[in-house]
Design a protein around this motif. Structure first.
Motif, PDB file in Angstrom:
ATOM      1  N   ASP A   1       0.834  -1.204   0.000  1.00 50.84           N
ATOM      2  CA  ASP A   1       0.000   0.000   0.000  1.00 50.84           C
ATOM      3  C   ASP A   1       0.869   1.255   0.000  1.00 50.84           C
ATOM      4  O   ASP A   1       1.996   1.237   0.500  1.00 50.84           O
ATOM      5  N   ASP A   2       0.342   2.335  -0.542  1.00 43.91           N
ATOM      6  CA  ASP A   2       1.000   3.651  -0.481  1.00 43.91           C
ATOM      7  C   ASP A   2       2.412   3.623  -1.065  1.00 43.91           C
ATOM      8  O   ASP A   2       3.313   4.320  -0.569  1.00 43.91           O
TER       9      ASP A   2
ATOM     10  N   GLU B   1      -4.508   4.617  -6.420  1.00 42.14           N
ATOM     11  CA  GLU B   1      -5.514   5.104  -5.471  1.00 42.14           C
ATOM     12  C   GLU B   1      -5.686   6.619  -5.584  1.00 42.14           C
ATOM     13  O   GLU B   1      -4.789   7.320  -6.030  1.00 42.14           O
TER      14      GLU B   1
HETATM   15 MG    MG Z   1      -3.228   3.416   0.291  1.00 38.59          MG
END
Ligand code: MG
Ligand code: C2E
Ligand code: MG
Ligand code: MG
Length: 280
Positions: A176-177, A233
């Motif tokens: 993530d990220d 995202e």
């Molecule tokens: Mg994220």
């Protein structure tokens, strides 16, 4: 800040410090109470296949409404739960609840769930996760756990071990990220991710800055060469969407595609969406 500072600046700031400490203690007490009562829930945000336009899953995002009826953002209460040693009970409660919700979704619809960095120091994590999946009757293949780069830093061997044992049971792992943490690219190669999520901070800059676009292209290339699917995202407008579709990004997430929603809205959202597609 500096203007109030004197030779005894800790004395000058004491009331402010105390207020901060007591606010925190109050919030921690409320958080403990909310976990005891099971009153923290999740919203679910759609993950969309950028080739077909189909929804292929939802990410669970923790939501806490405190005693004053205000939403406390997860960026505030998740770190608080970590520091107060409450992350494991909170996690177990939320994961169980999310799997129960996701059981009623159409066949094959995935559930993504965030892990905190401190959970990658918990040897029992795979056992806890599989225990909940067995208990609820949710197939491991439909669960994806999202971890950030920072989760891989403190004990990379243990993190790799935890990831391998979850993977061997069929659970999917997403990074993530991506691009915002402390990742060390030489370390990244030792972890096997099924998916890489490009952070929304990159999206905001795309179409405005050629150098940023080159970085994004390189991240997509890296993801592809590691045989991971890529999600982007924070898609908020059509220009951003078109950009990532043209770059061959696999999945998208963002307010344009769907906002986080309560569990009870998910089935309605899916059927409304199907109607929109069918009627053009
Ligand atoms: Mg994220
Ligand atoms: P994340 O996992 O990267 O989740 C995506 C965040 O971006 C969510 O914020 C989501 O509401 C927001 N978002 C989605 N689409 C857009 C968009 O188009 N524009 C903008 N500006 N934002 C968008 P949220 O729900 O506030 O969560 C923040 C972070 O808190 C999450 O980031 C995740 O790291 C953490 N978090 C949330 N729920 C949990 C949980 O159950 N456990 C753990 N450990 N962390 C959680
Ligand atoms: Mg996430
Ligand atoms: Mg993020």
């Amino acid at each position: 800040e500096a203007k109030g500072r004197g030779p005894n600046n800790h004395v000058l700031f004491e009331p402010e410090m105390q207020a901060k400490v007591s606010r925190r203690a109050k919030l921690e007490g409320e958080l403990r109470g909310a976990i005891d009562k099971g009153s923290i829930g999740a919203f679910y945000q759609p993950l969309v296949d950028l080739r077909s336009g189909d929804v292929c899953g939802f990410e669970a995002l923790a939501r806490w409404k405190n005693e004053d009826g205000e939403f406390v953002p997860p960026n505030v209460f998740i770190p608080l739960a970590e520091e107060a040693g409450l992350i494991t009970p909170l996690f177990q409660q939320l994961l169980r609840q999310a799997c129960e919700a996701a059981r009623s979704w159409p066949e094959g619809m995935g559930l993504s769930f965030n892990l905190s960095p401190v959970q990658m120091e918990d040897r029992m994590l795979p056992t806890r996760v599989i225990g909940i999946l067995d208990e609820v009757g949710f197939p491991p293949e439909r669960l994806e756990l999202e971890i950030t780069e920072n989760a891989l830093v403190s004990d990379p061997d243990l993190a790799a071990h935890i990831m391998d044992s979850l993977s061997s049971r069929g659970v999917q792992i997403a990074l993530d990220d991506f691009g915002t943490g402390y990742s060390n690219l030489s370390q990244l190669a030792r972890f096997r991710f099924d998916k890489i999520k490009i952070d929304k901070s990159f999206v905001a800059a795309c179409g405005t800055d050629e150098r940023q676009e080159k970085v994004i292209r390189a991240m997509l290339g890296l993801s592809r060469s590691l045989h991971a699917k890529t999600t982007v995202e924070g898609i908020e407008d059509h220009r951003q969407l078109a950009h990532f579709v043209s770059q061959g990004c696999d999945l998208g997430q963002g307010y344009l595609l769907g906002r986080p929603m309560p569990a009870e809205d998910v089935l309605m959202y899916l059927s409304d969406r199907r109607q929109v597609l069918a009627t053009g």
